[in-house]
Design an enzyme around this catalytic site. Structure first.
Site, PDB file in Angstrom:
ATOM      1  N   SER A  53       4.511  -6.323  -0.309  1.00 51.52           N
ATOM      2  CA  SER A  53       4.867  -7.863  -0.447  1.00 51.52           C
ATOM      3  C   SER A  53       6.439  -7.839  -0.372  1.00 51.52           C
ATOM      4  CB  SER A  53       4.718  -8.194  -2.006  1.00 51.52           C
ATOM      5  OG  SER A  53       3.342  -8.121  -2.035  1.00 51.52           O
TER       6      SER A  53
HETATM    7  N1  SAM Z   1       1.184  -4.665  -4.446  1.00 50.24           N
HETATM    8  C1  SAM Z   1       1.034  -4.392  -3.065  1.00 50.24           C
HETATM    9  C2  SAM Z   1       2.147  -3.697  -3.000  1.00 50.24           C
HETATM   10  O1  SAM Z   1       3.173  -3.546  -3.621  1.00 50.24           O
HETATM   11  O2  SAM Z   1       2.558  -3.008  -1.609  1.00 50.24           O
HETATM   12  C3  SAM Z   1       1.083  -5.626  -2.304  1.00 50.24           C
HETATM   13  C4  SAM Z   1      -0.411  -5.942  -2.065  1.00 50.24           C
HETATM   14  S1  SAM Z   1      -0.680  -6.419  -0.361  1.00 50.24           S
HETATM   15  C5  SAM Z   1      -0.102  -8.060  -0.503  1.00 50.24           C
HETATM   16  C6  SAM Z   1      -2.526  -6.883  -1.008  1.00 50.24           C
HETATM   17  C7  SAM Z   1      -3.379  -5.821  -1.434  1.00 50.24           C
HETATM   18  O3  SAM Z   1      -4.546  -6.365  -2.113  1.00 50.24           O
HETATM   19  C8  SAM Z   1      -3.860  -5.057   0.008  1.00 50.24           C
HETATM   20  O4  SAM Z   1      -3.597  -3.848  -0.227  1.00 50.24           O
HETATM   21  C9  SAM Z   1      -5.449  -5.281  -0.311  1.00 50.24           C
HETATM   22  O5  SAM Z   1      -6.152  -4.194   0.563  1.00 50.24           O
HETATM   23  C10 SAM Z   1      -5.632  -5.538  -1.545  1.00 50.24           C
HETATM   24  N2  SAM Z   1      -6.789  -6.288  -2.070  1.00 50.24           N
HETATM   25  C11 SAM Z   1      -7.363  -7.495  -1.610  1.00 50.24           C
HETATM   26  N3  SAM Z   1      -8.575  -7.773  -1.987  1.00 50.24           N
HETATM   27  C12 SAM Z   1      -8.661  -7.072  -3.239  1.00 50.24           C
HETATM   28  C13 SAM Z   1      -9.727  -6.942  -4.257  1.00 50.24           C
HETATM   29  N4  SAM Z   1     -10.792  -7.641  -4.380  1.00 50.24           N
HETATM   30  N5  SAM Z   1      -9.655  -5.954  -5.209  1.00 50.24           N
HETATM   31  C14 SAM Z   1      -8.294  -5.087  -5.171  1.00 50.24           C
HETATM   32  N6  SAM Z   1      -7.496  -5.091  -4.015  1.00 50.24           N
HETATM   33  C15 SAM Z   1      -7.742  -6.035  -2.939  1.00 50.24           C
END
Ligand code: SAM
Length: 219
Positions: free
Chosen positions: A65
């Site tokens: 992000s």
């Molecule tokens: N917090 C992260 C960072 O600091 O790098 C950024 C996250 S990225 C914008 C969103 C993340 O949510 C992705 O890695 C994706 O695989 C994960 N994601 C999507 N749906 C999810 C779910 N149902 N449960 C857990 N993780 C999920």
């Protein structure tokens, strides 16, 4: 293992100044961002990008992000040193590392196996100790509930009731809610056992939250 040089620290200080200029006010949040070497989460060739206020690809179609988004969500969470926090969407582990500056009790869940494995190795390598989980976090992590704070770092179609139920009374959930193009940042506070308040903030653009209470189950 990457190093954190004066040059990196200087770039980070400039990023913190930018976040302050963009109206991030909580000094604990700014100090946490200042303390976490964001370039550790990037390939060596992309050091410059690490200190720009931009999201960046981390593989598997996902992103780390934007620093402003991390700061904004963390400020809304208002993490206290004894809070137990659940993060949904570990991704690169950066947001988790920022949360760990504020409380040692961080639980983080990632749906994508490759990213989960990578983040776990990363945490080990840099001596960070969140509780890590692999799986669909769209309905939280009920086996470790309740949490004082829950942060969702992917865009959801709505606020999952199961997440609200996993909050302590007095606790808060910060979650981007909207369609696939744009999401409003929402904060839900559990003021009483059966009473919740909802606040809406500005719009952001996240990758979609997948899973049962997300956009699909296609993983
Ligand atoms: N917090 C992260 C960072 O600091 O790098 C950024 C996250 S990225 C914008 C969103 C993340 O949510 C992705 O890695 C994706 O695989 C994960 N994601 C999507 N749906 C999810 C779910 N149902 N449960 C857990 N993780 C999920």
């Amino acid at each position: 293992m990457q190093t954190d040089t004066y040059r990196h620290k200087g770039m980070r200080r400039a990023l913190v100044k930018l976040l302050r200029d963009k109206n991030i006010r909580d000094e604990r949040v700014l100090a946490a961002i200042d303390a976490v070497p964001r370039h550790f989460f990037f390939e060596k060739a992309f050091v410059e990008q690490a200190y720009q206020d931009k999201a960046f690809p981390i593989g598997e179609g996902q992103t780390i992000s934007q620093p402003y988004t991390v700061a904004f969500q963390t400020e809304l969470l208002d993490v206290k040193p004894t809070d137990k926090v659940l993060e949904i969407g570990t991704g690169s582990g950066y947001q988790c590392a920022v949360l760990l500056q504020l409380t040692p009790y961080v639980y983080t869940i990632e749906y994508n196996r490759a990213l989960y494995d990578k983040a776990r190795l990363f945490f080990k390598k840099y001596g960070l100790h969140p509780h890590t989980f692999h799986g669909d976090g769209s309905e939280g992590l009920p086996q470790h509930a309740p949490y004082h704070k829950i942060i969702v770092t992917a865009g959801a179609p709505g606020v999952p009731k199961s997440l609200m139920r996993q909050l302590h009374v007095g606790g808060a959930l910060v979650i981007p809610v909207g369609d696939e193009k744009s999401q409003k940042m929402v904060r839900i506070t559990r003021v009483e056992e059966n009473e919740f308040t909802k606040e809406e903030f500005s719009s952001f653009k996240f990758v979609p939250l997948l899973g049962k209470s997300g956009w699909d189950t296609g993983m």
